[in-house]
Design a protein around this motif. Structure first.
Motif, PDB file in Angstrom:
ATOM      1  N   SER A  73       0.811  -1.211   0.000  1.00  0.00           N
ATOM      2  CA  SER A  73       0.000   0.000   0.000  1.00  0.00           C
ATOM      3  C   SER A  73       0.847   1.266   0.000  1.00  0.00           C
ATOM      4  CB  SER A  73      -0.940   0.008   1.207  1.00  0.00           C
ATOM      5  OG  SER A  73      -0.191  -0.030   2.412  1.00  0.00           O
ATOM      6  N   GLU A  74       2.120   1.162   0.397  1.00  0.00           N
ATOM      7  CA  GLU A  74       3.008   2.317   0.449  1.00  0.00           C
ATOM      8  C   GLU A  74       3.989   2.344  -0.705  1.00  0.00           C
ATOM      9  OE1 GLU A  74       4.958   2.432   4.208  1.00  0.00           O
ATOM     10  OE2 GLU A  74       3.115   2.179   5.358  1.00  0.00           O
ATOM     11  N   ILE A 119      -1.534  -0.051 -17.649  1.00  0.00           N
ATOM     12  CA  ILE A 119      -0.887   0.979 -16.838  1.00  0.00           C
ATOM     13  C   ILE A 119      -1.959   1.944 -16.364  1.00  0.00           C
ATOM     14  CG2 ILE A 119       0.813   2.839 -16.806  1.00  0.00           C
ATOM     15  CD1 ILE A 119       2.340   1.344 -18.966  1.00  0.00           C
ATOM     16  N   SER A 120      -2.036   2.145 -15.049  1.00  0.00           N
ATOM     17  CA  SER A 120      -3.096   2.971 -14.479  1.00  0.00           C
ATOM     18  C   SER A 120      -2.556   3.761 -13.291  1.00  0.00           C
ATOM     19  CB  SER A 120      -4.271   2.087 -14.036  1.00  0.00           C
ATOM     20  OG  SER A 120      -3.863   1.179 -13.025  1.00  0.00           O
ATOM     21  N   GLY A 121      -3.411   4.572 -12.691  1.00  0.00           N
ATOM     22  CA  GLY A 121      -3.018   5.380 -11.545  1.00  0.00           C
ATOM     23  C   GLY A 121      -4.011   5.249 -10.413  1.00  0.00           C
ATOM     24  N   GLU A 122      -3.516   5.193  -9.203  1.00  0.00           N
ATOM     25  CA  GLU A 122      -4.362   5.072  -8.013  1.00  0.00           C
ATOM     26  C   GLU A 122      -4.988   6.430  -7.682  1.00  0.00           C
ATOM     27  OE1 GLU A 122      -6.178   3.135  -4.828  1.00  0.00           O
ATOM     28  OE2 GLU A 122      -5.035   2.290  -6.489  1.00  0.00           O
ATOM     29  N   ASN A 165       1.189   4.636  -7.592  1.00  0.00           N
ATOM     30  CA  ASN A 165       0.580   4.631  -6.265  1.00  0.00           C
ATOM     31  C   ASN A 165       1.119   5.757  -5.377  1.00  0.00           C
ATOM     32  OD1 ASN A 165      -1.117   3.525  -4.224  1.00  0.00           O
ATOM     33  ND2 ASN A 165       0.652   2.490  -3.314  1.00  0.00           N
ATOM     34  N   ARG A 166       0.994   6.974  -5.863  1.00  0.00           N
ATOM     35  CA  ARG A 166       1.276   8.147  -5.035  1.00  0.00           C
ATOM     36  C   ARG A 166       0.070   9.086  -5.128  1.00  0.00           C
ATOM     37  NH1 ARG A 166       5.928  11.492  -6.149  1.00  0.00           N
ATOM     38  NH2 ARG A 166       6.176  11.675  -3.896  1.00  0.00           N
ATOM     39  N   PRO A 167      -1.105   8.599  -4.744  1.00  0.00           N
ATOM     40  CA  PRO A 167      -2.331   9.388  -4.961  1.00  0.00           C
ATOM     41  C   PRO A 167      -2.337  10.716  -4.232  1.00  0.00           C
ATOM     42  CG  PRO A 167      -2.761   7.536  -3.490  1.00  0.00           C
ATOM     43  CD  PRO A 167      -1.391   7.314  -4.062  1.00  0.00           C
TER      44      PRO A 167
END
Length: 264
Positions: free
Chosen positions: A7-8, A59-62, A25-27
């Motif tokens: 999660s980090e 490829i996606s973003g959180e 994963n740096r929302p």
């Protein structure tokens, strides 16, 4: 050194059958790229390149954005540090993705800006939520682009329109992005993940050699004259026709059934 919890981690890397998912994963900073994220992305791309069982990549973003560009808070380290620790690994990663047989899908929502837009352009296909907003944005920071935008954007929209998008850096909504060809499909935000998975699964069922050859032919075409491209097509067809998947495709067509491609 201990590995941070998933999660980090700056990049989430998971598999769903033959589909590899890479999720920024740096929302908290709209997935802006820093050195840690760039390094993790390159490492994941190298791993995928060495795994023949991967048949599609997403490829996606959180969170509420795909990617808002580079992490400006880290730019104070100086231009050489940015080039070495951020741009260099991202460029290497994009070259790996371009060379994969597996199709690469950008699944985007919210802010798709700067390096985020460049990255989406570099993917083979792109699907966008209806809340996506695109902006090349580099000129607003007094700099030119990276991550292949100057190569991909003119090929997608033409030179004159590419210069307009780059020099003015006006925002582009999802509907306009679809009209311009920046994305292949726009879906309701709530349906983005399901529609992306549906597309990825369809591509993962395809013949890897044929898909990889089509990627290469399309990407190389503008660098060839017509006779050279015809020769490349002839050689590509011969290479694909020598595979077990070609035999399966022909048999499936004649037998009027779905093909079952194994990558052979």
């Amino acid at each position: 050194m201990t590995t941070p919890p998933a999660s980090e981690a700056p990049l989430l890397n998971r598999r769903d059958g033959a589909v590899a998912h890479l999720r920024f994963n740096r929302p908290q900073v709209l997935n802006a790229i820093d050195a840690g994220m760039a390094g993790a992305f390159l490492s994941a791309c190298k791993s995928i390149a060495g795994d023949a069982s991967v048949r599609a990549v997403v490829i996606s973003g959180e969170g509420r954005a795909f990617m808002a560009g580079g992490d400006i808070a880290s730019f104070g380290e100086g231009p050489q540090a940015i080039a070495d620790t951020l741009i260099a690994p991202m460029h290497e990663a994009l070259q790996i993705l371009a060379g994969l047989r597996a199709p690469v899908i950008a699944s985007v929502q919210g802010a798709v800006a700067g390096a985020g837009m460049s990255l989406a352009l570099a993917c083979d296909l792109a699907i966008a939520a209806d809340d996506a907003r695109f902006n090349l944005a580099y000129v607003k920071l007094g700099t030119s682009c990276d991550l292949g935008a100057s190569w991909n954007l003119p090929r997608i929209v033409g030179l004159r329109r590419a210069l307009e998008i780059a020099l003015l850096s006006d925002g582009i909504d999802a509907a306009e992005a679809l009209r311009l060809g920046l994305v292949n499909k726009v879906v309701p935000a709530a349906a983005l993940e399901a529609e992306t998975q549906r597309l990825a699964a369809r591509l993962a069922d395809g013949a890897p050699a044929a898909q990889g050859m089509l990627k290469r032919l399309m990407r190389d075409a503008l660098g060839h004259d017509f006779p050279a491209q015809l020769q490349a097509e002839r050689q590509g067809f011969a290479a694909c026709a020598a595979t077990a998947d070609f035999s399966e495709g022909v048999a499936a067509f004649l037998e009027k059934r779905p093909a079952r491609y194994t990558g052979g």
